[in-house]
Design an enzyme around this catalytic site. Structure first.
Site, PDB file in Angstrom:
ATOM      1  N   GLY A   1      -3.774 -25.533  31.020  1.00  0.00           N
ATOM      2  CA  GLY A   1      -2.888 -26.699  31.029  1.00  0.00           C
ATOM      3  C   GLY A   1      -1.451 -26.286  30.806  1.00  0.00           C
ATOM      4  O   GLY A   1      -1.168 -25.168  30.369  1.00  0.00           O
TER       5      GLY A   1
ATOM      6  N   GLY B   1       2.360 -27.614  29.194  1.00  0.00           N
ATOM      7  CA  GLY B   1       3.051 -28.555  28.334  1.00  0.00           C
ATOM      8  C   GLY B   1       4.536 -28.273  28.339  1.00  0.00           C
ATOM      9  O   GLY B   1       5.001 -27.299  28.932  1.00  0.00           O
ATOM     10  N   SER B   2       5.314 -29.134  27.679  1.00  0.00           N
ATOM     11  CA  SER B   2       6.759 -28.970  27.673  1.00  0.00           C
ATOM     12  C   SER B   2       7.190 -27.751  26.877  1.00  0.00           C
ATOM     13  O   SER B   2       8.292 -27.242  27.073  1.00  0.00           O
ATOM     14  CB  SER B   2       7.419 -30.224  27.111  1.00  0.00           C
TER      15      SER B   2
ATOM     16  N   THR C   1       2.695 -22.861  28.362  1.00  0.00           N
ATOM     17  CA  THR C   1       1.475 -22.912  29.166  1.00  0.00           C
ATOM     18  C   THR C   1       0.293 -22.420  28.337  1.00  0.00           C
ATOM     19  O   THR C   1       0.412 -21.431  27.598  1.00  0.00           O
ATOM     20  CB  THR C   1       1.621 -22.025  30.418  1.00  0.00           C
ATOM     21  N   VAL C   2      -0.839 -23.103  28.450  1.00  0.00           N
ATOM     22  CA  VAL C   2      -2.044 -22.715  27.723  1.00  0.00           C
ATOM     23  C   VAL C   2      -2.989 -21.996  28.680  1.00  0.00           C
ATOM     24  O   VAL C   2      -3.284 -22.490  29.769  1.00  0.00           O
ATOM     25  CB  VAL C   2      -2.742 -23.939  27.101  1.00  0.00           C
TER      26      VAL C   2
ATOM     27  N   LYS D   1      -1.507 -19.983  23.807  1.00  0.00           N
ATOM     28  CA  LYS D   1      -0.374 -20.841  24.155  1.00  0.00           C
ATOM     29  C   LYS D   1       0.852 -19.952  24.304  1.00  0.00           C
ATOM     30  O   LYS D   1       1.403 -19.437  23.332  1.00  0.00           O
ATOM     31  CB  LYS D   1      -0.127 -21.906  23.098  1.00  0.00           C
TER      32      LYS D   1
ATOM     33  N   ASP E   1       3.910 -33.612  15.005  1.00  0.00           N
ATOM     34  CA  ASP E   1       3.714 -34.090  16.386  1.00  0.00           C
ATOM     35  C   ASP E   1       2.266 -34.525  16.601  1.00  0.00           C
ATOM     36  O   ASP E   1       1.621 -34.126  17.566  1.00  0.00           O
ATOM     37  CB  ASP E   1       4.105 -33.001  17.383  1.00  0.00           C
TER      38      ASP E   1
END
Length: 411
Positions: free
Chosen positions: A16, A18-19, A22-23, A36, A130
């Site tokens: 996946g 994300g901001s 990348t994972v 990550k 978060d």
């Protein structure tokens, strides 16, 4: 496509994006891991790398069944990465997008798991900052809990704190996802453990209702609602559960429960939620809008008739959705006091009853026209009835017999 991450890990495929980075699905000395990999511009920031290394001990020491453990932190050239446990499952956002809302028992069980994880983190002096559905993973290989809920684990500890450096955000910026930000963050105060409780209560509300209590519209409007508005009650849930949510959404951080207290209270409520179906409410509207044009109406509908609603995602598992307006670490300006004071004071947007027309829509205007026509007809009938009554009363008076002292006599 495989790439080396440091000297001990190999990243094989992307799970996946994300901001923050990348994972990847990776492999390490002890087996599969999730890696990550933070963005290259973050890796080139020497101040951030220093903070990253400083946080190493705290993040590596955080171990709990409801926390995705960080196994290693890698700083190698342009690579800045967190190596984490690999969870075989999905993230909570993906489940929400599939089901829209959860049965109260399952929602409360998931929130209790997350609260347990937060309690361990707060005891270790770590604030997540978060908490949101994208950062809650559901272990599909774990035992089923109350309401058929899979064990929930909180991930991405420390990322917000790492990225939130003075050079990057200054005093006029805030870091986080708008829907879940506590009022004190919006007002520029430093984040404490209570911000995680506020965010978790927001997530629980969203699991029950299918939408967040203050979300919708421009991010600035969302931030203002957090500060100026009170949350609207959700119909159909026990009062004890609602009061718990309200307490954890309190504007004053000191009024909220601690994570351990919240977890215990939630588990106490589980027996009264057994068998309760998901709530039947519709998301309130931010502003009156027109119905979508015919050519886009079909695109606005998801399979099964639900309106498609894009959400941000920072998943650690395959099959997650792309990022959108709910990305982690969105940089936003802190509203000035006069802007916050100018907001709508009082109660937040009220949920609509299921099936009710959206204000400002064609259905809403048609219903208003029908009401006006109905009221007009009713008014005309009432006026006619009053007129007929007056005529009848007048007619009765004209045909009444003459008075006794005025009748004629014989000559």
């Amino acid at each position: 496509m495989a790439r080396k991450i440091g000297s001990r890990y190999t990243a094989h495929q992307i799970l996946g994006r994300g901001s923050a980075g990348t994972v990847w699905l990776g492999e390490g000395p002890d087996g599969p891991v999730a890696i990550k990999l933070l963005r290259e511009d973050l890796a080139s920031d020497q101040e951030l790398v220093g903070r990253f290394v400083q946080e190493r001990t705290a993040l590596l020491g955080l171990e709990h069944p409801n926390v995705v453990s960080v196994r290693d932190l890698v700083v190698d050239g342009n690579d800045l990465a967190l190596v984490m446990d690999l969870v075989r499952g999905t993230d909570l956002r993906t489940r929400l997008e599939r089901e829209r809302r959860l049965a109260p028992e399952a929602a409360v069980a998931i929130a209790a798991d997350v609260a347990d994880g937060l309690a361990a983190a707060h005891a270790a002096g770590v604030v997540h900052r978060d908490v949101k559905p994208e950062n809650v993973l559901l272990d599909m290989q774990g035992p089923l809990g109350p309401g058929g809920a899979h064990p929930a684990l909180l991930t991405d500890f420390g990322v917000a704190k790492l990225i939130d450096s003075p050079k990057r955000t200054r005093a006029t910026k805030i870091i986080g996802t708008p829907d879940y930000l506590a009022p004190e963050i919006v007002e520029g105060l430093p984040p404490r453990a209570a911000v995680d409780i506020y965010a978790l209560a927001t997530v629980l509300y969203e699991l029950l209702a299918g939408f967040t209590p203050f979300g919708g519209g421009h991010p600035g409007a969302v931030l203002r609602r957090h500060v100026t508005e009170t949350v609207v009650p959700l119909p159909g849930i026990p009062d004890e559960l609602w009061q718990l949510i309200v307490q954890c959404l309190a504007k004053a951080p000191a009024s909220r429960l601690r994570a351990s207290e919240l977890a215990a209270r939630l588990r106490e409520l589980l027996p009264m939620l057994v068998g309760m179906p998901p709530l039947d409410v519709d998301e309130p509207d931010t502003d009156p809008v027109e119905e979508p044009p015919a050519e886009t109406a079909a695109e606005a509908q998801a399979p099964g008739g639900e309106r498609a609603r894009r959400r941000g995602a920072v998943p650690l598992v395959p099959g997650a959705r792309p990022d959108s307006n709910r990305d982690t670490h969105t940089s936003m300006r802190v509203p000035a006091p006069d802007e916050l004071a100018g907001g709508a004071l009082g109660t937040a947007r009220a949920p609509r009853a299921s099936g009710a027309p959206r204000p400002g829509s064609a259905r809403h205007r048609a219903a208003a026209r029908r009401r006006r026509v109905t009221l007009g007809i009713a008014g005309a009938v009432l006026v006619a009835a009053l007129g007929a009554g007056a005529w009848w009363a007048t007619s009765e008076g004209d045909h009444s017999p003459p008075p006794a002292d005025s009748h004629s006599t014989s000559p």
